[in-house]
Design an enzyme around this catalytic site. Sequence first.
Site, PDB file in Angstrom:
ATOM      1  N   ILE A 187      -0.070 -77.964  -3.027  1.00 54.17           N
ATOM      2  CA  ILE A 187      -1.731 -76.933  -3.085  1.00 54.17           C
ATOM      3  C   ILE A 187      -2.317 -76.264  -4.086  1.00 54.17           C
ATOM      4  O   ILE A 187      -2.415 -76.570  -5.015  1.00 54.17           O
ATOM      5  CB  ILE A 187      -0.848 -75.621  -1.894  1.00 54.17           C
ATOM      6  CG1 ILE A 187      -2.151 -75.310  -0.680  1.00 54.17           C
ATOM      7  CG2 ILE A 187      -0.834 -74.763  -3.142  1.00 54.17           C
ATOM      8  CD1 ILE A 187      -0.815 -73.996  -0.268  1.00 54.17           C
ATOM      9  N   CYS A 188      -3.330 -75.880  -3.623  1.00 53.15           N
ATOM     10  CA  CYS A 188      -4.328 -75.129  -4.533  1.00 53.15           C
ATOM     11  C   CYS A 188      -5.753 -74.255  -3.719  1.00 53.15           C
ATOM     12  O   CYS A 188      -4.959 -74.179  -2.420  1.00 53.15           O
ATOM     13  CB  CYS A 188      -5.565 -76.147  -5.738  1.00 53.15           C
ATOM     14  SG  CYS A 188      -6.852 -77.139  -4.260  1.00 53.15           S
ATOM     15  N   GLN A 189      -7.032 -74.338  -4.255  1.00 51.33           N
ATOM     16  CA  GLN A 189      -7.788 -72.932  -2.818  1.00 51.33           C
ATOM     17  C   GLN A 189      -7.876 -73.468  -1.634  1.00 51.33           C
ATOM     18  O   GLN A 189      -7.967 -73.235  -0.548  1.00 51.33           O
ATOM     19  CB  GLN A 189      -8.876 -72.568  -3.661  1.00 51.33           C
ATOM     20  CG  GLN A 189      -9.085 -71.053  -3.016  1.00 51.33           C
ATOM     21  CD  GLN A 189      -8.292 -69.643  -3.254  1.00 51.33           C
ATOM     22  OE1 GLN A 189      -7.568 -69.413  -3.284  1.00 51.33           O
ATOM     23  NE2 GLN A 189      -8.694 -69.990  -1.633  1.00 51.33           N
TER      24      GLN A 189
END
Length: 119
Positions: free
Chosen positions: A86-88
């Site tokens: 996951i990231c932003q």
Amino acid sequence: MNTGTIIMIVLLIGLLVWRLRPVKGVRTITTAQLKGELADKNKQFVDVRTPGEFKGNSIKGFKNIPLDQLPNKASTLSKDREVVVICQSGMRSARAAKILKNLGFKNITNVKGGMSAWR
């Protein structure tokens, strides 16, 4: 517009589309689906945002390995277990999935929408 400008625009659009295409063999899930998978101890959860982003808001159970450090720290992950990234927004995690795929990881999941979609 002249022909050279049109060719450059087409090439830039093509490059953008190529960069944004999903990585073959990488599963994509929504944040709603992620909620149902967080309790699975057989999965490795990796947040590829910067340490500052991770410190400001993170999901319990995720390990922070910033994208720029992933090639060097991927050895801390097991290739035998699924890796959920996951990231932003989903862009960096898509790149992370590609990096992991190139390093020989087989079971990779990208969280679509990233932390921006997490509620």
